[in-house]
Scaffold this motif. Sequence first.
Motif, PDB file in Angstrom:
ATOM      1  N   ARG A  42      29.431  13.957 -46.250  1.00  0.00           N
ATOM      2  CA  ARG A  42      29.808  13.412 -47.551  1.00  0.00           C
ATOM      3  C   ARG A  42      31.291  13.088 -47.660  1.00  0.00           C
ATOM      4  O   ARG A  42      31.710  12.468 -48.641  1.00  0.00           O
ATOM      5  CB  ARG A  42      29.443  14.413 -48.657  1.00  0.00           C
ATOM      6  N   GLU A  43      32.081  13.504 -46.674  1.00  0.00           N
ATOM      7  CA  GLU A  43      33.524  13.273 -46.720  1.00  0.00           C
ATOM      8  C   GLU A  43      33.969  12.679 -45.395  1.00  0.00           C
ATOM      9  O   GLU A  43      33.627  13.195 -44.331  1.00  0.00           O
ATOM     10  CB  GLU A  43      34.268  14.581 -46.999  1.00  0.00           C
ATOM     11  N   GLN A  44      34.744  11.609 -45.460  1.00  0.00           N
ATOM     12  CA  GLN A  44      35.164  10.933 -44.238  1.00  0.00           C
ATOM     13  C   GLN A  44      36.142  11.767 -43.419  1.00  0.00           C
ATOM     14  O   GLN A  44      36.259  11.586 -42.204  1.00  0.00           O
ATOM     15  CB  GLN A  44      35.800   9.592 -44.586  1.00  0.00           C
ATOM     16  N   GLN A  45      36.848  12.706 -44.054  1.00  0.00           N
ATOM     17  CA  GLN A  45      37.793  13.546 -43.319  1.00  0.00           C
ATOM     18  C   GLN A  45      37.087  14.431 -42.297  1.00  0.00           C
ATOM     19  O   GLN A  45      37.694  14.850 -41.308  1.00  0.00           O
ATOM     20  CB  GLN A  45      38.599  14.412 -44.297  1.00  0.00           C
ATOM     21  N   ILE A  46      35.811  14.721 -42.527  1.00  0.00           N
ATOM     22  CA  ILE A  46      35.051  15.521 -41.562  1.00  0.00           C
ATOM     23  C   ILE A  46      34.965  14.784 -40.232  1.00  0.00           C
ATOM     24  O   ILE A  46      35.203  15.355 -39.162  1.00  0.00           O
ATOM     25  CB  ILE A  46      33.647  15.820 -42.118  1.00  0.00           C
ATOM     26  N   THR A  47      34.636  13.504 -40.302  1.00  0.00           N
ATOM     27  CA  THR A  47      34.545  12.697 -39.086  1.00  0.00           C
ATOM     28  C   THR A  47      35.912  12.538 -38.430  1.00  0.00           C
ATOM     29  O   THR A  47      36.029  12.568 -37.201  1.00  0.00           O
ATOM     30  CB  THR A  47      33.954  11.321 -39.419  1.00  0.00           C
ATOM     31  N   GLU A  48      36.954  12.377 -39.230  1.00  0.00           N
ATOM     32  CA  GLU A  48      38.292  12.189 -38.676  1.00  0.00           C
ATOM     33  C   GLU A  48      38.777  13.430 -37.931  1.00  0.00           C
ATOM     34  O   GLU A  48      39.502  13.314 -36.941  1.00  0.00           O
ATOM     35  CB  GLU A  48      39.262  11.832 -39.802  1.00  0.00           C
ATOM     36  N   LEU A  49      38.389  14.618 -38.386  1.00  0.00           N
ATOM     37  CA  LEU A  49      38.805  15.848 -37.710  1.00  0.00           C
ATOM     38  C   LEU A  49      37.971  16.121 -36.463  1.00  0.00           C
ATOM     39  O   LEU A  49      38.504  16.552 -35.438  1.00  0.00           O
ATOM     40  CB  LEU A  49      38.707  17.034 -38.673  1.00  0.00           C
ATOM     41  N   LEU A  50      36.663  15.865 -36.538  1.00  0.00           N
ATOM     42  CA  LEU A  50      35.790  16.163 -35.405  1.00  0.00           C
ATOM     43  C   LEU A  50      35.868  15.101 -34.316  1.00  0.00           C
ATOM     44  O   LEU A  50      35.623  15.396 -33.145  1.00  0.00           O
ATOM     45  CB  LEU A  50      34.343  16.305 -35.888  1.00  0.00           C
ATOM     46  N   ILE A  51      36.189  13.851 -34.690  1.00  0.00           N
ATOM     47  CA  ILE A  51      36.309  12.765 -33.704  1.00  0.00           C
ATOM     48  C   ILE A  51      37.669  12.107 -33.912  1.00  0.00           C
ATOM     49  O   ILE A  51      37.785  11.076 -34.590  1.00  0.00           O
ATOM     50  CB  ILE A  51      35.184  11.727 -33.857  1.00  0.00           C
ATOM     51  N   PRO A  52      38.731  12.665 -33.341  1.00  0.00           N
ATOM     52  CA  PRO A  52      40.070  12.099 -33.581  1.00  0.00           C
ATOM     53  C   PRO A  52      40.296  10.743 -32.918  1.00  0.00           C
ATOM     54  O   PRO A  52      41.156   9.978 -33.347  1.00  0.00           O
ATOM     55  CB  PRO A  52      41.000  13.169 -32.995  1.00  0.00           C
ATOM     56  N   ASN A  53      39.537  10.434 -31.858  1.00  0.00           N
ATOM     57  CA  ASN A  53      39.740   9.176 -31.121  1.00  0.00           C
ATOM     58  C   ASN A  53      38.790   8.084 -31.601  1.00  0.00           C
ATOM     59  O   ASN A  53      38.319   7.261 -30.813  1.00  0.00           O
ATOM     60  CB  ASN A  53      39.551   9.406 -29.621  1.00  0.00           C
ATOM     61  N   LEU A  54      38.520   8.041 -32.890  1.00  0.00           N
ATOM     62  CA  LEU A  54      37.579   7.074 -33.442  1.00  0.00           C
ATOM     63  C   LEU A  54      38.212   5.682 -33.499  1.00  0.00           C
ATOM     64  O   LEU A  54      39.366   5.527 -33.886  1.00  0.00           O
ATOM     65  CB  LEU A  54      37.157   7.512 -34.843  1.00  0.00           C
ATOM     66  N   THR A  55      37.435   4.676 -33.114  1.00  0.00           N
ATOM     67  CA  THR A  55      37.882   3.284 -33.132  1.00  0.00           C
ATOM     68  C   THR A  55      37.149   2.533 -34.238  1.00  0.00           C
ATOM     69  O   THR A  55      35.945   2.713 -34.420  1.00  0.00           O
ATOM     70  CB  THR A  55      37.615   2.603 -31.784  1.00  0.00           C
ATOM     71  N   VAL A  56      37.875   1.689 -34.965  1.00  0.00           N
ATOM     72  CA  VAL A  56      37.312   0.933 -36.089  1.00  0.00           C
ATOM     73  C   VAL A  56      37.339  -0.550 -35.754  1.00  0.00           C
ATOM     74  O   VAL A  56      38.326  -1.065 -35.218  1.00  0.00           O
ATOM     75  CB  VAL A  56      38.102   1.199 -37.388  1.00  0.00           C
ATOM     76  N   ASP A  57      36.245  -1.238 -36.064  1.00  0.00           N
ATOM     77  CA  ASP A  57      36.167  -2.686 -35.867  1.00  0.00           C
ATOM     78  C   ASP A  57      35.353  -3.284 -37.012  1.00  0.00           C
ATOM     79  O   ASP A  57      34.630  -2.566 -37.710  1.00  0.00           O
ATOM     80  CB  ASP A  57      35.519  -3.024 -34.525  1.00  0.00           C
ATOM     81  N   PHE A  58      35.466  -4.605 -37.183  1.00  0.00           N
ATOM     82  CA  PHE A  58      34.780  -5.290 -38.272  1.00  0.00           C
ATOM     83  C   PHE A  58      33.935  -6.427 -37.713  1.00  0.00           C
ATOM     84  O   PHE A  58      34.304  -7.070 -36.728  1.00  0.00           O
ATOM     85  CB  PHE A  58      35.779  -5.841 -39.295  1.00  0.00           C
ATOM     86  N   ILE A  59      32.796  -6.666 -38.371  1.00  0.00           N
ATOM     87  CA  ILE A  59      31.881  -7.724 -37.970  1.00  0.00           C
ATOM     88  C   ILE A  59      32.215  -8.998 -38.746  1.00  0.00           C
ATOM     89  O   ILE A  59      32.482  -8.953 -39.954  1.00  0.00           O
ATOM     90  CB  ILE A  59      30.422  -7.311 -38.232  1.00  0.00           C
ATOM     91  N   LEU A  60      32.195 -10.128 -38.055  1.00  0.00           N
ATOM     92  CA  LEU A  60      32.485 -11.412 -38.693  1.00  0.00           C
ATOM     93  C   LEU A  60      31.230 -11.898 -39.418  1.00  0.00           C
ATOM     94  O   LEU A  60      30.381 -12.575 -38.839  1.00  0.00           O
ATOM     95  CB  LEU A  60      32.941 -12.431 -37.645  1.00  0.00           C
ATOM     96  N   VAL A  61      31.121 -11.539 -40.687  1.00  0.00           N
ATOM     97  CA  VAL A  61      29.930 -11.882 -41.469  1.00  0.00           C
ATOM     98  C   VAL A  61      30.173 -13.048 -42.417  1.00  0.00           C
ATOM     99  O   VAL A  61      29.228 -13.590 -42.991  1.00  0.00           O
ATOM    100  CB  VAL A  61      29.441 -10.664 -42.282  1.00  0.00           C
ATOM    101  N   GLY A  62      31.422 -13.451 -42.606  1.00  0.00           N
ATOM    102  CA  GLY A  62      31.741 -14.537 -43.522  1.00  0.00           C
ATOM    103  C   GLY A  62      32.283 -15.747 -42.799  1.00  0.00           C
ATOM    104  O   GLY A  62      32.471 -15.747 -41.578  1.00  0.00           O
ATOM    105  N   GLN A  63      32.535 -16.791 -43.562  1.00  0.00           N
ATOM    106  CA  GLN A  63      33.058 -18.026 -42.983  1.00  0.00           C
ATOM    107  C   GLN A  63      33.926 -18.733 -44.011  1.00  0.00           C
ATOM    108  O   GLN A  63      33.521 -18.902 -45.166  1.00  0.00           O
ATOM    109  CB  GLN A  63      31.921 -18.947 -42.538  1.00  0.00           C
ATOM    110  N   ALA A  64      35.132 -19.113 -43.576  1.00  0.00           N
ATOM    111  CA  ALA A  64      36.043 -19.852 -44.446  1.00  0.00           C
ATOM    112  C   ALA A  64      35.727 -21.340 -44.379  1.00  0.00           C
ATOM    113  O   ALA A  64      35.277 -21.852 -43.351  1.00  0.00           O
ATOM    114  CB  ALA A  64      37.491 -19.593 -44.022  1.00  0.00           C
ATOM    115  N   LYS A  65      35.962 -22.031 -45.471  1.00  0.00           N
ATOM    116  CA  LYS A  65      35.701 -23.465 -45.516  1.00  0.00           C
ATOM    117  C   LYS A  65      36.707 -24.208 -44.648  1.00  0.00           C
ATOM    118  O   LYS A  65      37.905 -23.985 -44.739  1.00  0.00           O
ATOM    119  CB  LYS A  65      35.782 -23.974 -46.954  1.00  0.00           C
TER     120      LYS A  65
END
Length: 235
Positions: A42-65
């Motif tokens: 329920r808290e994101q800090q739990i994941t940050e403490l247990l997995i310190p080497n976490l990588t974040v990425d974003f999916i290209l779901v939109g499109q600019a005109k």
Amino acid sequence: MGYDRRERKEVEWIPKTELGKKVKAGEVTDINTVLDKHIPIREQQITELLIPNLTVDFILVGQAKGKFGGGQRRIFRVSQKKTSEGNRPTFLTFAVVGNNDGIVGFGVGRAAETVPARNKAVENAKKNLLKIKRGCGSWECGCGEPHSIPYSVTGRCSSVTITLYPAPKGIGLCVTDECKKILKLAGIKDVWSRTTGKTSSRMNLIKALFDALKNLSKYHVQEKYASKIVDGVKR
């Protein structure tokens, strides 16, 4: 020096859930223990403490005109609602997190501005983690290393269906670029795939892929083969 509102002060985390209190106290130190017991995060800090080497990425779901009809892919999908005050935009984004070693998570964020939508997506992704089974299920390889998946698996979302097949070492990820981001964060290096349906809908394709990754844990493997499969983080 003046006060800059853009600077965010780090506030000490005060856990509100029982799991958060145990993690902060050092009683729980392994993310596999949390996921094996299906304890909700329920808290994101739990994941940050247990997995310190976490990588974040974003999916290209939109499109600019584009200027002449073409468009450039973006991480935000914009929708507008007409009101008496004018058009009210809403931004949607899709975030993926992983440790490149058997743990991956995804989350969706919506907000009236881009930065809050991105932060919500990352926060939801850290709360929604999956353990991925890895192995060498290809009859062409048989090396026994967890570079692929142990068996073929299928996932569905709306009209989109995706099937992942084990591949020998060196083949690489034979999927779309956005699916590659997710599989790399999950620690999978070689896989074949087959898709059907309206795959141009990227949200449905990504959700179908995560459904397939979830289904990896639904199958029971015989004991003589279980030793060659890595479930979650490789210990």
